[in-house]
Design an enzyme around this catalytic site. Structure first.
Site, PDB file in Angstrom:
ATOM      1  N   ARG A  64      51.471  53.024  60.428  1.00 31.01           N
ATOM      2  CA  ARG A  64      50.958  54.052  61.325  1.00 31.01           C
ATOM      3  C   ARG A  64      50.427  53.362  62.589  1.00 31.01           C
ATOM      4  NH1 ARG A  64      48.832  55.102  56.146  1.00 31.01           N
ATOM      5  NH2 ARG A  64      49.544  57.074  55.215  1.00 31.01           N
TER       6      ARG A  64
ATOM      7  N   LYS B 130      44.695  54.437  55.406  1.00 27.08           N
ATOM      8  CA  LYS B 130      43.774  55.570  55.301  1.00 27.08           C
ATOM      9  C   LYS B 130      42.792  55.355  54.144  1.00 27.08           C
ATOM     10  CE  LYS B 130      46.514  59.312  57.322  1.00 27.08           C
ATOM     11  NZ  LYS B 130      47.131  60.625  57.089  1.00 27.08           N
TER      12      LYS B 130
ATOM     13  N   HIS C 275      55.185  57.571  65.548  1.00 24.82           N
ATOM     14  CA  HIS C 275      55.429  58.130  64.217  1.00 24.82           C
ATOM     15  C   HIS C 275      56.922  58.364  63.977  1.00 24.82           C
ATOM     16  CE1 HIS C 275      52.823  59.179  60.922  1.00 24.82           C
ATOM     17  NE2 HIS C 275      53.618  60.177  60.596  1.00 24.82           N
TER      18      HIS C 275
ATOM     19  N   ARG D 138      58.219  55.276  62.612  1.00 25.89           N
ATOM     20  CA  ARG D 138      57.827  55.208  61.191  1.00 25.89           C
ATOM     21  C   ARG D 138      58.796  56.046  60.352  1.00 25.89           C
ATOM     22  NH1 ARG D 138      53.351  54.719  57.497  1.00 25.89           N
ATOM     23  NH2 ARG D 138      52.815  56.650  56.418  1.00 25.89           N
TER      24      ARG D 138
ATOM     25  N   HIS E 224      51.590  56.247  51.305  1.00 23.69           N
ATOM     26  CA  HIS E 224      51.391  57.653  50.958  1.00 23.69           C
ATOM     27  C   HIS E 224      50.647  57.787  49.638  1.00 23.69           C
ATOM     28  CE1 HIS E 224      54.960  59.285  53.560  1.00 23.69           C
ATOM     29  NE2 HIS E 224      53.848  59.152  54.255  1.00 23.69           N
TER      30      HIS E 224
ATOM     31  N   TYR F 261      61.629  62.733  53.365  1.00 23.59           N
ATOM     32  CA  TYR F 261      62.693  61.881  53.899  1.00 23.59           C
ATOM     33  C   TYR F 261      63.984  62.002  53.096  1.00 23.59           C
ATOM     34  CZ  TYR F 261      58.809  59.907  56.479  1.00 23.59           C
ATOM     35  OH  TYR F 261      57.725  59.760  57.299  1.00 23.59           O
TER      36      TYR F 261
END
Length: 297
Positions: free
Chosen positions: A145, A169, A240, A243, A266, A275
């Site tokens: 990210r 994150k 993004h 990414r 994730h 995806y």
């Protein structure tokens, strides 16, 4: 109500350890809700379900897309959960408020020729140009990210196994990997990085701006925007999107989805499964263009 919003945001910062970006989103969403209540002369602790339905209509009138509405409602739900738990309201009236169904939008990604064009644009005769090329290489080879990219430090790189320690994150660490192309421009950049520092004291952050301080999320987006202006690609490309390209290409080359999930950082496999829709669409196109019974003479 503003005092309670500030109290809630402080709770997210101190107790939940949320990022600045996440807290900013909560603040924006709750400010919108607060303005609506004031405009309609409604009290936050005396709402009825019909008031919520009218708030839906209000958001529609502002032309918010479904994803934005879902995010706003999620912020308000969390806020009311906090209010209920601390006795500021009798119950969380937003607990049973349903989200509008999101449009199923496939993630945008770049084709190989588009990537090559972007890679060719930065001027490798300057330290800033080498930095810009490195940014593109890192985004594409690792799938990080943009917030993770600007947080990279010089000593996060392990050259023995070509890996990078990334802080994602929720302050969760993960390992991603980079390729020989990235290594080439990383070494080139590190040999010129001192030129960006000028007379400033060195910082451990890898990517620097022209003033010798660490690059920001917004700074990276501006760099990508400037590269796009020099390209022939007629669409909006963000970090993004690169990414997305990383994930899509891995799946197209046969990488299993749980590995892609781990590399992307994730929490849920559901976030990665979007995806597979892209790769399935590509498989369908290949089938239709290649199977003898589909080929029209």
């Amino acid at each position: 109500m503003q005092v309670l919003i500030e109290e809630f945001l402080n709770y997210l910062k101190v107790q939940k350890n949320y990022s600045i970006n996440t807290i900013t989103n909560y603040q924006r969403d709750l400010s919108l809700f607060s303005e609506y209540l004031e405009k309609e002369s409604l009290s936050f602790n005396d709402l009825e379900y019909q008031d919520i339905r009218l708030f839906y209509s209000y958001m529609d009138s502002k032309n918010y897309n479904k994803s934005t509405i879902c995010r706003i409602l999620s912020s308000i739900r969390s806020f009311y959960k906090y209010l209920s738990r601390n006795g500021y309201v009798k119950s969380n009236i937003f607990k049973y408020a349903t989200n509008p169904k999101k449009d199923k939008l496939l993630p945008k990604f770049l084709y190989e020729d588009q990537l090559e064009e972007l890679f060719s644009i930065p001027d490798l005769n300057t330290a800033l140009g080498i930095r810009d090329r490195l940014i593109l290489e890192l985004l594409y080879s690792t799938g990080v990210r943009v917030s993770e990219l600007v947080s990279l430090k010089v000593n996060d790189f392990n050259y023995d196994d070509m890996s990078i320690k990334v802080l994602g994150k929720g302050n969760k660490e993960r390992i991603v990997y980079f390729d020989d192309y990235t290594l080439e421009y990383l070494n080139m950049y590190l040999s010129k990085r001192y030129q960006l520092l000028k007379d400033k004291e060195d910082t451990n952050y890898l990517l620097l701006n022209k003033n010798g301080t660490s690059l920001t999320d917004r700074g990276v987006r501006l760099i990508i925007d400037n590269i796009m202006k020099k390209s022939t690609i007629n669409e909006k490309i963000s970090p993004h999107v690169i990414r997305h390209t990383f994930a899509t290409n891995l799946l197209n080359q046969g990488c299993d989805i749980t590995t892609v999930q781990e590399l992307l950082g994730h929490e849920s496999l559901r976030a990665t499964q979007i995806y597979t829709h892209v790769t399935n669409e590509k498989l369908k196109q290949v089938y239709e263009n290649s199977h003898p019974r589909n080929i029209k003479e």
